[in-house]
Design an enzyme around this catalytic site. Structure first.
Site, mmCIF file in Angstrom:
data_model
loop_
_atom_site.group_PDB
_atom_site.id
_atom_site.type_symbol
_atom_site.label_atom_id
_atom_site.label_comp_id
_atom_site.label_asym_id
_atom_site.label_seq_id
_atom_site.Cartn_x
_atom_site.Cartn_y
_atom_site.Cartn_z
ATOM 1 N N GLY A 115 49.088 -117.986 -50.030
ATOM 2 C CA GLY A 115 49.816 -118.889 -51.075
ATOM 3 C C GLY A 115 49.233 -118.689 -52.084
ATOM 4 N N LYS A 135 41.876 -111.986 -43.538
ATOM 5 C CA LYS A 135 42.559 -112.372 -44.976
ATOM 6 C C LYS A 135 41.729 -112.822 -45.965
ATOM 7 C CE LYS A 135 46.462 -116.326 -45.750
ATOM 8 N NZ LYS A 135 45.650 -116.194 -46.813
ATOM 9 N N ARG A 195 56.771 -120.339 -45.919
ATOM 10 C CA ARG A 195 56.128 -121.501 -46.365
ATOM 11 C C ARG A 195 56.700 -121.931 -48.289
ATOM 12 N NH1 ARG A 195 49.713 -119.628 -47.212
ATOM 13 N NH2 ARG A 195 49.541 -121.353 -47.103
ATOM 14 N N ARG A 203 41.123 -117.404 -58.232
ATOM 15 C CA ARG A 203 41.328 -117.875 -59.781
ATOM 16 C C ARG A 203 40.662 -117.057 -60.785
ATOM 17 N NH1 ARG A 203 42.231 -121.709 -56.041
ATOM 18 N NH2 ARG A 203 42.987 -123.303 -56.505
ATOM 19 N N GLU A 237 41.047 -127.669 -45.205
ATOM 20 C CA GLU A 237 41.494 -125.611 -45.365
ATOM 21 C C GLU A 237 40.016 -125.817 -43.471
ATOM 22 O OE1 GLU A 237 38.234 -123.812 -48.624
ATOM 23 O OE2 GLU A 237 40.633 -124.356 -48.853
ATOM 24 N N SER A 244 44.092 -131.763 -50.513
ATOM 25 C CA SER A 244 43.074 -130.942 -51.869
ATOM 26 C C SER A 244 42.452 -131.132 -52.977
ATOM 27 C CB SER A 244 44.197 -129.187 -51.044
ATOM 28 O OG SER A 244 43.947 -128.907 -49.930
ATOM 29 N N SER A 264 39.516 -118.005 -52.960
ATOM 30 C CA SER A 264 40.061 -119.788 -54.113
ATOM 31 C C SER A 264 39.624 -119.117 -55.339
ATOM 32 C CB SER A 264 39.341 -121.004 -53.362
ATOM 33 O OG SER A 264 40.197 -120.974 -52.012
ATOM 34 N N HIS A 292 51.200 -124.858 -44.527
ATOM 35 C CA HIS A 292 50.312 -123.439 -44.746
ATOM 36 C C HIS A 292 50.814 -122.348 -43.799
ATOM 37 C CE1 HIS A 292 46.127 -125.404 -45.972
ATOM 38 N NE2 HIS A 292 47.136 -125.997 -46.476
#
Length: 433
Positions: free
Chosen positions: A99, A415, A127, A33, A318, A203, A29, A345
């Protein structure tokens, strides 16, 4: 009966309590970002300890295709040096099943000087994407859809600039709808005022993470209004940043201590974090663990006895598959609430978890917003993963206690964890049978 496939991975069973230290790779994550902000920055930047997994490699390649330079530093293995470039089109973005790629980059593509087509794996096409596309259209961006409305594939007709302004978004299906717009908003001519209009906002820590990395890059963000954000237009500062370990990816290893007994340690655990996985120590203590943070090393110890709990995982969905695995091995029922959004998801995780627990002899029932798991004696069998990395680690955890568990397509863990099997075997050491 399902016939085992030759490629199915025999999940090792723990023969005795664990005593292991596991170096968990960087946060997906945060890595993705930081990559987006580095591509939008006003000069070259550096990411230290960036995760190298399928999702982050897809993000890096997509940004390269849009004109950003992203290179390895031979003098500092593991570092990425990011050199911003003018966004360009035509280009094609392969989202895989990520995602963050499919939801963070459409706003970046709107700044490109040409069309940018988005597509991905078959599983990515189911998705939801509608809220992001609707928001971009409301901001004056042209989007062409090539399949089912509100889903991949689609093309963002980049015009080199985005007006910005005010927009409403229903982010009930994913906090990524908010983060994907906020990350690019400082580059919009008028910035962005975004209001969430849906009934729930899952989230929230991930949105808080987005706000934190924006502020660290010098972007002015006002989040004083609940479910509302204002990003002022302005530069994004080039930075040299170190990526925290992925705390949600640490969850299966830490939970292994509850299943097998003994202690598992994860170094690099931050004293404060915006990652949802930061909630793990408190949750695991409720389920029977003892935890200790010694400097930056989190140690989780268990006895092999696990207690059922009633948990609202709205802020940390998650980690729900990991908690569901140990709940199936607990001494009392568990209710997981606030996770209806997991149906959108990598797979419908609520259906998948219910099906796989039941397949091995357990009992798991879906509710409107989660699961009720009632422990039953489990038996061996093949755990289907549905191309979902967290379903694979779910199966590995069950295998610690249940002989004969096979995990389908364990490679899907790449992944977010490049060498999950190697790390898992290393954690077990001589404790596997």
């Amino acid at each position: 009966m399902q016939t085992p496939d030759a490629a199915d991975w025999p999940a090792p069973t723990a023969a005795h309590p664990l005593d292991a230290t596991v170096e968990v790779p960087g946060s997906k994550s945060l890595t993705n970002r930081y990559l987006v902000l580095a591509a939008l920055a006003d000069g070259p930047g550096r990411l230290r300890g960036a995760l190298r997994s399928r999702d982050t490699l897809l993000m890096a390649q997509a940004l390269r295709d849009l004109g950003t330079g992203i290179e390895d530093d031979p003098a500092a293995p593991g570092d990425w040096v990011v050199t911003p470039g003018a966004s360009r089109g035509p280009a094609t973005v392969d989202c895989g099943l990520a995602g963050t790629v499919m939801r963070f980059l459409p706003a970046v593509a709107a700044l490109a000087g040409g069309p940018v087509r988005f597509d991905g794996d078959a599983g990515a096409r189911v998705r939801p994407m509608g809220p992001v596309l609707a928001a971009l259209r409301a901001l004056g961006v042209t989007v062409s859809e090539h399949g089912e409305p509100g889903h991949l594939p689609f093309t963002v007709e980049g015009a080199g600039a985005v007006r910005g302004g005010a927009v409403d978004v229903d982010a009930s299906g994913s906090s990524q709808f908010v983060s994907g717009l906020l990350l690019t908003a400082a580059r919009f001519d008028e910035g962005l005022t975004l209001r969430h209009t849906g009934p729930t906002l899952p989230s929230l820590p991930h949105i808080e993470m987005t706000v934190a990395v924006l502020r660290d890059a010098g972007v002015v963000v006002d989040d004083s209004v609940p479910t509302g954000w204002r990003v002022e237009p302005g530069p994004v500062a080039a930075r040299d940043v170190r990526v925290e370990p992925d705390l949600s990816n640490a969850a299966p290893f830490l939970c292994a201590a509850l299943v097998a007994g003994g202690t598992v340690r994860v170094p690099g655990w931050p004293a404060a974090t915006t990652q949802p996985g930061g909630l793990l120590p408190g949750i695991l203590e409720q389920m029977g663990a003892t935890t200790r943070l010694d400097g930056d090393v989190l140690a989780v110890s268990g006895t092999g006895t696990i207690h059922g709990v009633d948990l609202d995982l709205h802020a940390a969905g998650e980690i729900a598959p990991t908690i569901a695995a140990i709940a199936a091995l607990a001494d009392s029922p568990t209710r997981l609430r606030g996770i209806a959004h997991l149906r959108g998801h990598e797979t419908d995780r609520l259906t998948a978890l219910s099906a796989e627990i039941t397949r091995l002899g357990g009992q798991a029932e879906q509710t409107a917003d989660g699961l009720v798991i009632t422990p039953r004696p489990l038996h061996g069998g093949t755990v289907r993963t549905y191309a979902d990395h967290r379903m694979a680690t779910f199966g590995a955890l069950l295998g610690l206690a249940v002989p004969g568990v096979l995990v389908e397509d364990v490679a899907t863990t790449a992944k977010t964890i490049p060498d999950f099997v190697g790390l898992w075997d290393g954690m077990l050491g001589g404790a596997a049978r």
